[in-house]
Design a protein around this motif. Structure first.
Motif, short mmCIF file in Angstrom:
data_model
loop_
_atom_site.label_atom_id
_atom_site.label_comp_id
_atom_site.label_asym_id
_atom_site.label_seq_id
_atom_site.Cartn_x
_atom_site.Cartn_y
_atom_site.Cartn_z
N LYS A 58 -30.88 -26.15 -22.63
CA LYS A 58 -31.43 -26.04 -21.30
C LYS A 58 -32.60 -24.96 -21.43
O LYS A 58 -32.78 -24.14 -22.14
CB LYS A 58 -30.41 -25.30 -20.60
N SER A 111 -21.24 -8.43 -11.29
CA SER A 111 -20.28 -9.33 -11.06
C SER A 111 -20.27 -10.50 -12.33
O SER A 111 -21.36 -11.17 -12.36
CB SER A 111 -20.38 -10.03 -9.76
N TYR A 112 -19.21 -10.95 -13.01
CA TYR A 112 -19.19 -12.03 -13.74
C TYR A 112 -18.22 -13.06 -13.17
O TYR A 112 -17.25 -12.83 -12.66
CB TYR A 112 -18.63 -11.48 -15.22
N ARG A 116 -15.99 -16.68 -17.06
CA ARG A 116 -16.10 -17.61 -17.99
C ARG A 116 -15.94 -17.42 -19.47
O ARG A 116 -15.50 -18.41 -19.96
CB ARG A 116 -17.81 -18.24 -17.93
N ALA A 173 -27.22 -21.68 -13.04
CA ALA A 173 -26.06 -21.23 -12.15
C ALA A 173 -26.48 -21.62 -10.73
O ALA A 173 -26.39 -20.71 -9.85
CB ALA A 173 -25.52 -19.68 -12.55
N ALA A 174 -26.40 -22.78 -10.63
CA ALA A 174 -27.41 -23.24 -9.29
C ALA A 174 -26.40 -23.30 -8.10
O ALA A 174 -26.54 -22.79 -7.12
CB ALA A 174 -27.55 -24.66 -9.40
N ARG A 175 -24.99 -23.54 -8.21
CA ARG A 175 -24.07 -23.35 -7.26
C ARG A 175 -23.82 -21.76 -6.77
O ARG A 175 -23.96 -21.51 -5.39
CB ARG A 175 -22.53 -23.87 -7.49
N MET A 176 -23.74 -20.78 -7.75
CA MET A 176 -23.87 -19.45 -7.30
C MET A 176 -24.93 -18.76 -6.73
O MET A 176 -24.90 -18.26 -5.78
CB MET A 176 -23.62 -18.63 -8.76
N HIS A 220 -27.79 -16.89 -14.49
CA HIS A 220 -28.62 -17.75 -15.31
C HIS A 220 -29.32 -18.97 -14.30
O HIS A 220 -28.75 -19.24 -13.43
CB HIS A 220 -27.66 -18.52 -16.23
N PHE A 247 -15.61 -15.69 -6.01
CA PHE A 247 -15.53 -15.02 -4.79
C PHE A 247 -14.65 -16.06 -3.89
O PHE A 247 -14.17 -15.69 -2.86
CB PHE A 247 -16.84 -14.76 -4.08
N GLY A 248 -14.80 -17.37 -4.10
CA GLY A 248 -13.97 -18.21 -3.21
C GLY A 248 -15.01 -18.71 -2.20
O GLY A 248 -14.90 -18.85 -0.99
N GLY A 249 -16.03 -19.35 -2.97
CA GLY A 249 -17.38 -20.05 -2.33
C GLY A 249 -18.00 -19.07 -1.48
O GLY A 249 -18.10 -17.91 -1.43
N GLY A 289 -14.39 -12.82 -11.79
CA GLY A 289 -13.97 -13.93 -11.12
C GLY A 289 -14.75 -14.58 -9.84
O GLY A 289 -15.80 -13.83 -9.38
N GLY A 308 -24.28 -11.29 -12.31
CA GLY A 308 -24.68 -11.10 -13.71
C GLY A 308 -24.54 -12.34 -14.56
O GLY A 308 -24.76 -13.61 -14.01
N GLY A 309 -24.48 -12.01 -15.79
CA GLY A 309 -24.24 -13.12 -16.98
C GLY A 309 -25.57 -13.37 -17.93
O GLY A 309 -25.78 -14.45 -18.37
P1 NAP Z 1 -22.16 -21.92 -11.30
O1 NAP Z 1 -21.80 -23.24 -11.70
O2 NAP Z 1 -23.56 -21.60 -10.56
O3 NAP Z 1 -21.06 -21.25 -10.25
C1 NAP Z 1 -20.01 -21.98 -10.08
C2 NAP Z 1 -19.03 -20.88 -9.49
O4 NAP Z 1 -18.77 -19.79 -10.36
C3 NAP Z 1 -19.47 -20.18 -8.25
O5 NAP Z 1 -19.50 -20.91 -7.31
C4 NAP Z 1 -18.52 -19.08 -8.26
O6 NAP Z 1 -17.33 -19.27 -7.81
C5 NAP Z 1 -18.48 -18.75 -9.66
N1 NAP Z 1 -19.59 -17.64 -10.21
C6 NAP Z 1 -20.78 -18.10 -10.96
N2 NAP Z 1 -21.14 -16.98 -11.10
C7 NAP Z 1 -20.42 -15.73 -10.95
C8 NAP Z 1 -20.81 -14.68 -11.15
N3 NAP Z 1 -21.69 -13.81 -11.58
N4 NAP Z 1 -19.81 -13.83 -10.38
C9 NAP Z 1 -18.86 -14.25 -9.80
N5 NAP Z 1 -18.37 -15.70 -9.52
C10 NAP Z 1 -19.48 -16.29 -10.18
O7 NAP Z 1 -22.16 -21.01 -12.41
P2 NAP Z 1 -22.15 -21.20 -13.94
O8 NAP Z 1 -23.39 -22.14 -14.37
O9 NAP Z 1 -20.56 -21.69 -14.30
O10 NAP Z 1 -22.29 -19.73 -14.54
C11 NAP Z 1 -21.26 -18.80 -14.61
C12 NAP Z 1 -21.77 -17.44 -15.04
O11 NAP Z 1 -22.31 -17.65 -16.44
C13 NAP Z 1 -23.00 -17.04 -14.30
O12 NAP Z 1 -22.52 -15.57 -14.47
C14 NAP Z 1 -23.96 -17.17 -15.16
O13 NAP Z 1 -25.21 -16.35 -14.79
C15 NAP Z 1 -23.56 -17.23 -16.34
N6 NAP Z 1 -24.15 -17.81 -17.52
C16 NAP Z 1 -24.55 -19.34 -17.15
C17 NAP Z 1 -25.19 -20.09 -18.14
C18 NAP Z 1 -25.37 -21.60 -17.96
O14 NAP Z 1 -25.82 -22.31 -18.74
N7 NAP Z 1 -24.90 -22.14 -16.79
C19 NAP Z 1 -25.88 -19.39 -19.22
C20 NAP Z 1 -25.61 -18.25 -19.28
C21 NAP Z 1 -24.84 -17.34 -18.42
P3 NAP Z 1 -16.94 -19.07 -6.35
O15 NAP Z 1 -17.51 -20.18 -5.64
O16 NAP Z 1 -15.53 -19.06 -6.26
O17 NAP Z 1 -17.49 -17.93 -5.84
#
Ligand code: NAP
Ligand code: 3Y8
Length: 249
Positions: free
Chosen positions: A196, A30-31, A34, A76-79, A73, A50-52, A48, A8-9
């Protein structure tokens, strides 16, 4: 009975969660964890990383997940990359619920850049009043352009002050509205907005506000995501769960 995990998110993830709750589906949202208090959802939530890829693969297997919905989002490219790989390894059906990128309309003054670094480079030059509508994670990169007066907007108050010499911090969470963003930008005499290309409606207000005020916008393009089945409406995810998972909507 499908067992669904929604990553989610986003506004769209919340809309899907509400539909899944209304149908009584076996679903978890799942969140990443952040922000201090993520939005309350009508289905069970886990918080939290998942641990990759390995951690997510184990989670899918241990929880008997049959359908993985990546509604994260676009940045959130890595997720999203992990979700595609883990779903394939665990033999779980996978779909992405995303939203089309924003496109400029008449009156927009956009400069498109490839990523955060290019946005920083685009701010070279004399001091201006700049709104960074990027949240918290990438603010420090703009320390390379310390000459500007920055307006920042975070979801939570930071535990240490941002590393920009001249900044004003607003703590607020979206979805935002055009009038509110227009008042905020006018009150701070904003000349340029950095954002963005999130797409969707939750973050779109600032584009309308910038257009109304004739401001320039530095628009950061989305990161490249892996090939995958994508839909843009929560209803299409439900159809996929009910009929399409075995043959891809
Ligand atoms: P990211 O860089 O793609 O992910 C980094 C790590 O964060 C992932 O490998 C995973 O950890 C963990 N992760 C990310 N999203 C997760 C989820 N929904 N549930 C469980 N673990 C998650 O992600 P991010 O850009 O930091 O975004 C984090 C969250 O914020 C996401 O839910 C995304 O939808 C939300 N969000 C992001 C943005 C943005 O600008 N990036 C904007 C709005 C909302 P592990 O490798 O340990 O599994
Ligand atoms: C934790 C969980 C919903 C979801 C709402 C959407 C809209 C409002 C607008 C500006 C832009 C920004 C930011 C933004 C918006 C929605 C959506 C979206 C942008 C929450 C939420 C989580 C996050 C994470 C947070 C990031 C940050 C980004 C703020 C919840 C509120 C800038 C993205 O402090 C931090 O670490 C914050 C990190 C990733 C980007 C960054 O680099 O700081 N979102 N935002 C999710 C988790 O833990 O898994 O809903 O409470 C969700 C939402 N934020 O259900 O209604 O759908 O996009 N979120 C961007 O678009 O540039 C604000 O200020 O104008």
């Amino acid at each position: 009975m499908p067992t669904i995990l929604v990553l989610g998110g986003t506004t769209e993830a919340s809309a899907l969660a509400a539909m899944l709750a209304a149908r009584g589906d076996d679903a978890v949202l799942s969140y990443a964890g952040r922000v201090a208090s993520p939005k309350v959802q009508p289905i069970p939530v886990r918080v939290g990383g998942f641990g990759g890829v390995d951690g997510l693969t184990s989670y899918l297997r241990e929880h008997g997940v049959t359908h993985l919905v990546d509604a994260t989002h676009p940045f959130a490219a890595r997720m999203s990359a992990n979700a595609v790989t883990a779903a394939a390894r665990a033999g779980v059906a996978h779909i992405a619920l995303t939203r089309p990128p924003w496109a400029p309309v008449a009156g927009d003054r956009w400069t498109r850049v490839a990523d955060i670094e290019a946005a920083v480079a685009a701010l070279a030059g004399p001091a201006r009043r700049v709104m960074l509508a990027l949240g918290r994670m990438h603010v420090d990169a703009f320390g390379a352009q310390p000459q500007h007066e920055y307006l920042l907007r975070f979801v939570d108050a930071p535990d240490h002050p941002p590393g920009l010499p001249r900044h004003h911090l607003v703590v607020d969470r979206g979805p935002f509205d055009v009038d509110g963003d227009r008042r905020l930008m006018a009150a701070h005499g904003i000349e340029a907005v950095v954002c963005k290309n999130a797409g969707g409606t939750g973050a779109q207000a600032k584009l309308g506000a910038a257009r109304a005020l004739g401001l320039s916008v530095i628009m950061i393009d989305r990161p490249v995501l892996p090939d995958r089945l994508e839909v843009q409406a929560a209803e299409d995810v439900l159809r996929w769960i009910d009929h399409g998972a075995d043959r891809g909507v």
